[in-house]
Design an enzyme around this catalytic site. Structure first.
Site, short mmCIF file in Angstrom:
data_model
loop_
_atom_site.label_atom_id
_atom_site.label_comp_id
_atom_site.label_asym_id
_atom_site.label_seq_id
_atom_site.Cartn_x
_atom_site.Cartn_y
_atom_site.Cartn_z
N TYR A 51 -0.21 -0.31 10.54
CA TYR A 51 -0.58 -0.68 9.17
C TYR A 51 0.56 -0.35 8.20
O TYR A 51 0.90 -1.16 7.33
CB TYR A 51 -1.85 0.05 8.75
N SER A 106 0.85 -1.19 0.00
CA SER A 106 0.00 0.00 0.00
C SER A 106 0.88 1.24 0.00
O SER A 106 2.01 1.22 0.51
CB SER A 106 -0.90 0.01 1.24
#
Length: 315
Positions: free
Chosen positions: A185, A159
């Site tokens: 994350y 990501s």
């Protein structure tokens, strides 16, 4: 050698769809494993690759949900897999290995995002455990099947959020560091990218190439379950806006099938092409930061991952 972080001029862009990224690819006779195929990007990836003739093994937490999501998709085998449960991973691998089938493409798609602090049964922070360690263990288990393909690709979803944090090697599990869900994350997504670097270095001799992809921020998926509407808006703005599910699956499909990538590997891709390497202090969206593609950090992560999972492969 690992490919440089430099776009190839694929002709695709952020608005391209998975079907456009597939082009005329014929996957007849190929077996593809897709994790998280019961919703969102995983469902679209499975659908498009099946459309090209591939046999899909949908590795999902909820087979019941997958049956609904994949209704109408031909040549799909649904199998239970929980990436946060090492025993579930081993059981899935045993079922695949029992068939003796080669795995031509492995799509490490499943993941969790920005959840409250939670730990798996081993005490590992859940985002790192699920997004990285689960896929590390899965890929290790499927390694014989990947080698049997005589030319395989492993595509792992990273990501643009990797920019939020490198891997915190001194405190991966947030045991002494205050937990911050977006930092956790970011760490997991940096790990996904580094895993692709390390895997490609080790897999080339066996014909296995690895790629990390940033799909974009995709509206209407379950990944954002833990985000408020305000956090969703802020995240989308920070990473360059949102995409549809077909647009979000495009880079995954391109990395898995494009003939342009023959002889390439170990790179982070976005918007249907290899991403540009950018400085660590770049403030705007796009590109991959140095800590997510550093071979030395990839080696360090590899050793840590083997120790944390108890799994070793590529021997």
């Amino acid at each position: 050698m690992t490919t440089q972080q430099r776009p190839l001029g694929s002709g695709l862009d952020r608005d391209s769809t998975a079907e456009q990224a597939l082009g005329a690819a014929d996957l007849t006779g190929k077996t593809v494993v897709v994790t998280g195929a019961s919703s969102g990007l995983g469902t679209e990836t499975a659908r498009v690759l099946a459309q090209a003739g591939a046999k899909i093994i949908a590795a999902v937490r909820s087979p019941e949900r997958a049956k609904v999501a994949l209704a109408g998709v031909t040549n799909v085998q649904i199998e239970q897999l929980d990436l946060a449960d090492p025993d579930s991973i081993d059981a899935f691998v045993e079922r695949v290995e029992a068939t003796g089938t080669p795995v031509h493409i492995l799509i490490n798609n499943a993941g969790v995002m920005a959840c409250p602090l939670e730990r798996d049964a081993r005490g590992y922070e859940m985002q790192f455990a699920t997004n990285h360690l689960g896929h590390f263990q899965l890929t290790a288990g499927l390694w014989p099947a990947l080698k049997r393909a005589n030319g395989a690709r492993v595509v792992t979803l990273s990501s643009g959020a990797h920019r939020r944090s490198s891997v915190l090697f001194d405190d991966i599990n947030f045991e002494t560091t205050e937990y911050e869900k977006f930092k956790a994350y970011g760490q997991a997504k940096s790990a996904n990218a580094l895993f692709s670097v390390g895997l490609d270095q080790r897999g080339q001799k066996d014909g296995v190439r690895a790629f990390a992809v940033h799909p974009g921020i995709i509206h209407d998926t379950n990944l954002f379950h833990f985000l408020s509407s305000e956090e969703m808006s802020q995240t989308a703005g920070a990473l360059g806006g949102t995409k549809t599910i077909p647009q979000g699956a495009a880079t995954t499909v391109w990395a898995a099938t494009s003939p342009m990538l023959e002889g390439h590997g170990g790179v982070y891709c976005e918007n249907g092409d290899i991403a540009e390497g950018v400085p660590a202090d770049k403030q705007t969206p796009g590109g991959v930061r140095p800590w997510a593609v550093d071979p030395a950090l990839a080696d360090r992560l590899w050793s840590v991952s083997e120790k944390m999972t108890g799994k070793s492969f590529l021997g």
